[in-house]
Motif scaffolding. Sequence first.
Motif, PDB file in Angstrom:
ATOM      1  N   GLU A  15       0.821  -1.213   0.000  1.00  0.00           N
ATOM      2  CA  GLU A  15       0.000   0.000   0.000  1.00  0.00           C
ATOM      3  C   GLU A  15       0.854   1.260   0.000  1.00  0.00           C
ATOM      4  O   GLU A  15       0.625   2.178  -0.794  1.00  0.00           O
ATOM      5  N   ALA A  16       1.839   1.341   0.894  1.00  0.00           N
ATOM      6  CA  ALA A  16       2.605   2.578   1.060  1.00  0.00           C
ATOM      7  C   ALA A  16       3.334   2.971  -0.213  1.00  0.00           C
ATOM      8  O   ALA A  16       3.326   4.145  -0.616  1.00  0.00           O
ATOM      9  N   TYR A  17       3.985   2.009  -0.859  1.00  0.00           N
ATOM     10  CA  TYR A  17       4.742   2.328  -2.068  1.00  0.00           C
ATOM     11  C   TYR A  17       3.894   2.208  -3.322  1.00  0.00           C
ATOM     12  O   TYR A  17       4.142   2.883  -4.319  1.00  0.00           O
ATOM     13  N   GLY A  18       2.875   1.360  -3.261  1.00  0.00           N
ATOM     14  CA  GLY A  18       1.921   1.312  -4.369  1.00  0.00           C
ATOM     15  C   GLY A  18       1.239   2.655  -4.554  1.00  0.00           C
ATOM     16  O   GLY A  18       0.962   3.076  -5.678  1.00  0.00           O
ATOM     17  N   TYR A  19       0.971   3.340  -3.431  1.00  0.00           N
ATOM     18  CA  TYR A  19       0.383   4.674  -3.535  1.00  0.00           C
ATOM     19  C   TYR A  19       1.282   5.611  -4.336  1.00  0.00           C
ATOM     20  O   TYR A  19       0.806   6.359  -5.195  1.00  0.00           O
ATOM     21  N   HIS A  20       2.572   5.586  -4.052  1.00  0.00           N
ATOM     22  CA  HIS A  20       3.493   6.446  -4.801  1.00  0.00           C
ATOM     23  C   HIS A  20       3.381   6.172  -6.293  1.00  0.00           C
ATOM     24  O   HIS A  20       3.325   7.095  -7.108  1.00  0.00           O
ATOM     25  N   GLY A  21       3.386   4.893  -6.647  1.00  0.00           N
ATOM     26  CA  GLY A  21       3.299   4.540  -8.062  1.00  0.00           C
ATOM     27  C   GLY A  21       2.004   5.018  -8.687  1.00  0.00           C
ATOM     28  O   GLY A  21       1.985   5.552  -9.811  1.00  0.00           O
ATOM     29  N   LEU A  22       0.887   4.846  -7.979  1.00  0.00           N
ATOM     30  CA  LEU A  22      -0.406   5.251  -8.518  1.00  0.00           C
ATOM     31  C   LEU A  22      -0.537   6.772  -8.568  1.00  0.00           C
ATOM     32  O   LEU A  22      -1.180   7.318  -9.468  1.00  0.00           O
ATOM     33  N   GLU A  23       0.091   7.468  -7.644  1.00  0.00           N
ATOM     34  CA  GLU A  23       0.076   8.924  -7.697  1.00  0.00           C
ATOM     35  C   GLU A  23       0.896   9.425  -8.888  1.00  0.00           C
ATOM     36  O   GLU A  23       0.495  10.377  -9.575  1.00  0.00           O
ATOM     37  N   VAL A  24       2.032   8.785  -9.148  1.00  0.00           N
ATOM     38  CA  VAL A  24       2.803   9.131 -10.350  1.00  0.00           C
ATOM     39  C   VAL A  24       1.949   8.878 -11.590  1.00  0.00           C
ATOM     40  O   VAL A  24       1.881   9.715 -12.500  1.00  0.00           O
ATOM     41  N   LEU A  25       1.278   7.720 -11.624  1.00  0.00           N
ATOM     42  CA  LEU A  25       0.404   7.410 -12.751  1.00  0.00           C
ATOM     43  C   LEU A  25      -0.625   8.517 -12.954  1.00  0.00           C
ATOM     44  O   LEU A  25      -0.807   9.013 -14.076  1.00  0.00           O
ATOM     45  N   GLN A  26      -1.296   8.920 -11.884  1.00  0.00           N
ATOM     46  CA  GLN A  26      -2.344   9.923 -12.026  1.00  0.00           C
ATOM     47  C   GLN A  26      -1.787  11.270 -12.437  1.00  0.00           C
ATOM     48  O   GLN A  26      -2.409  12.001 -13.218  1.00  0.00           O
ATOM     49  N   SER A  27      -0.594  11.613 -11.951  1.00  0.00           N
ATOM     50  CA  SER A  27       0.010  12.896 -12.326  1.00  0.00           C
ATOM     51  C   SER A  27       0.355  12.935 -13.807  1.00  0.00           C
ATOM     52  O   SER A  27       0.448  14.021 -14.398  1.00  0.00           O
ATOM     53  N   LEU A  28       0.557  11.769 -14.411  1.00  0.00           N
ATOM     54  CA  LEU A  28       0.796  11.687 -15.849  1.00  0.00           C
ATOM     55  C   LEU A  28      -0.520  11.656 -16.621  1.00  0.00           C
ATOM     56  O   LEU A  28      -0.711  12.384 -17.605  1.00  0.00           O
ATOM     57  N   ALA A  29      -1.439  10.816 -16.172  1.00  0.00           N
ATOM     58  CA  ALA A  29      -2.689  10.607 -16.904  1.00  0.00           C
ATOM     59  C   ALA A  29      -3.529  11.874 -16.983  1.00  0.00           C
ATOM     60  O   ALA A  29      -4.208  12.119 -17.989  1.00  0.00           O
ATOM     61  N   GLU A  30      -3.498  12.695 -15.937  1.00  0.00           N
ATOM     62  CA  GLU A  30      -4.337  13.896 -15.913  1.00  0.00           C
ATOM     63  C   GLU A  30      -3.902  14.919 -16.954  1.00  0.00           C
ATOM     64  O   GLU A  30      -4.649  15.871 -17.225  1.00  0.00           O
ATOM     65  N   ARG A  31      -2.748  14.732 -17.557  1.00  0.00           N
ATOM     66  CA  ARG A  31      -2.241  15.705 -18.528  1.00  0.00           C
ATOM     67  C   ARG A  31      -2.646  15.372 -19.962  1.00  0.00           C
ATOM     68  O   ARG A  31      -2.267  16.091 -20.900  1.00  0.00           O
ATOM     69  N   ARG A  32      -3.428  14.306 -20.146  1.00  0.00           N
ATOM     70  CA  ARG A  32      -3.851  13.990 -21.509  1.00  0.00           C
ATOM     71  C   ARG A  32      -4.857  15.024 -22.008  1.00  0.00           C
ATOM     72  O   ARG A  32      -5.494  15.724 -21.205  1.00  0.00           O
ATOM     73  N   HIS A  33      -4.963  15.123 -23.323  1.00  0.00           N
ATOM     74  CA  HIS A  33      -5.832  16.120 -23.932  1.00  0.00           C
ATOM     75  C   HIS A  33      -7.263  15.934 -23.432  1.00  0.00           C
ATOM     76  O   HIS A  33      -7.797  14.834 -23.432  1.00  0.00           O
ATOM     77  N   GLY A  34      -7.862  17.026 -22.977  1.00  0.00           N
ATOM     78  CA  GLY A  34      -9.215  16.946 -22.437  1.00  0.00           C
ATOM     79  C   GLY A  34      -9.238  16.785 -20.936  1.00  0.00           C
ATOM     80  O   GLY A  34     -10.287  16.917 -20.313  1.00  0.00           O
ATOM     81  N   GLY A  35      -8.080  16.455 -20.356  1.00  0.00           N
ATOM     82  CA  GLY A  35      -8.001  16.344 -18.906  1.00  0.00           C
ATOM     83  C   GLY A  35      -8.566  15.045 -18.375  1.00  0.00           C
ATOM     84  O   GLY A  35      -8.848  14.098 -19.121  1.00  0.00           O
ATOM     85  N   GLU A  36      -8.742  14.993 -17.076  1.00  0.00           N
ATOM     86  CA  GLU A  36      -9.205  13.779 -16.420  1.00  0.00           C
ATOM     87  C   GLU A  36     -10.712  13.593 -16.589  1.00  0.00           C
ATOM     88  O   GLU A  36     -11.490  14.531 -16.408  1.00  0.00           O
ATOM     89  N   THR A  37     -11.102  12.380 -16.941  1.00  0.00           N
ATOM     90  CA  THR A  37     -12.522  12.063 -17.141  1.00  0.00           C
ATOM     91  C   THR A  37     -13.020  11.010 -16.161  1.00  0.00           C
ATOM     92  O   THR A  37     -14.177  10.619 -16.203  1.00  0.00           O
ATOM     93  N   GLY A  38     -12.157  10.534 -15.280  1.00  0.00           N
ATOM     94  CA  GLY A  38     -12.587   9.569 -14.278  1.00  0.00           C
ATOM     95  C   GLY A  38     -12.124   8.154 -14.577  1.00  0.00           C
ATOM     96  O   GLY A  38     -11.676   7.834 -15.682  1.00  0.00           O
ATOM     97  N   VAL A  39     -12.242   7.304 -13.571  1.00  0.00           N
ATOM     98  CA  VAL A  39     -11.863   5.896 -13.668  1.00  0.00           C
ATOM     99  C   VAL A  39     -13.103   5.038 -13.492  1.00  0.00           C
ATOM    100  O   VAL A  39     -13.906   5.256 -12.573  1.00  0.00           O
ATOM    101  N   ARG A  40     -13.244   4.071 -14.372  1.00  0.00           N
ATOM    102  CA  ARG A  40     -14.405   3.181 -14.352  1.00  0.00           C
ATOM    103  C   ARG A  40     -14.214   2.017 -13.384  1.00  0.00           C
ATOM    104  O   ARG A  40     -15.113   1.663 -12.624  1.00  0.00           O
TER     105      ARG A  40
END
Length: 390
Positions: free
Chosen positions: A205-230
């Motif tokens: 959990e502790a380090y998985g969070y870091h990885g997922l936060e990095v993921l989100q910091s990248l994903a939110e920069r796609r064209h159109g911005g963040e649209t949510g996770v299904r």
Amino acid sequence: MNGANANRAAHGERGRAFGSGKRVAVIVTEYRFNSHADVILGRLLGDFDYTPQVEVVSIYTDQVPGNDMSRDMAARRGVPIYPTIAEAVKAPSVPAPIDGVVIIGEHGDYPVNEKGQKMYPRCRLLRETLEALDELGVTVPIFSDKHLSYDLGEAKWMYDQLKLRRIPFMGGSSIPHTDPVPAYDPALLETANEWLVVSFSTSIEAYGYHGLEVLQSLAERRHGGETGVRAVWALEGDDVWRAMDRGEWPESLMLDALTVYPDIRPGHPRELGQHPVLFAAEYADGSRGYVIQFKDLVDQWGYAFRSEGGGVTVARCDSEKQRPFGHFERLTRMIESFVISGRPPFPMERVLMSTGLIGYGMESLHAKKPVEAPLLQIEYGRGVDGSFRS
């Protein structure tokens, strides 16, 4: 000498000069060597050869372990430690209300639930902070380290309360703010639709969070911005490799990401005695993100993403592996700038998203099946001027 000055003198306060004159209360779970309190609060108290731009005027410690540093450091810096969060936030030793609150709810002796989540009392720390601010009738910037809560109901409550009060909020960790090595044009992220982050440690959990936060910091920069996770799903051990064989996650992106580590052991991770954990996010717009976590194959976070046309970009998060952990200096500077300006450097929705990703990920790992992610039906992104909107 008036009462406030007498109190400050009684606590041995030194005549330190600060760049902004802003005063903060700091709420921590514990303050011991190499804890997050050490590397953040320690800097705010002038340790690490750091010159702070804000003044710590009060401290609350939820726990005091045998190797506690808070009492000695506070005495040497002349900062009172209060027995309750309310008293620390009200800071009776200073003549005017505080200008910000820094909450560091990481490390300490807290239980672990059946899903493998450490039950840090971050919701309680924030709730008692908000209650004290309500009594004072003030609204000040609040920073809270890492994700909001292990409990997604608590996390949503925290988010809603901060929004309701229109409190400027900054959260998360230091890793998304590190420099990418090698550097690349961030415009490449605008057309990305698939990302894979490499993480490490047996602390899922502790380090998985870091990885997922990095993921989100990248994903939110796609064209159109963040649209949510299904939906979110997670696997561990041989199930990760079997899913790879079925083509359920991109082996090629993992191998690409591993090329940014100069001293990595040769061979495929499958053959190197690792027990991997995989988190996967299915975004509402069809994009997909993955975090693969190894026991000890690497010691920094890295990633690869695929942009429009199939091009792949790779980078490593340049976090410092040993003390003084320079990436925490950058984070501390960001916290200070946030307190001084009152402007968060990124949307608080990123913190809610990454909180949900690790929360649903741990739920999926425990349940051994994919889970829907209703909390993560969130939209936010960047305006035409490059600023974030939410």
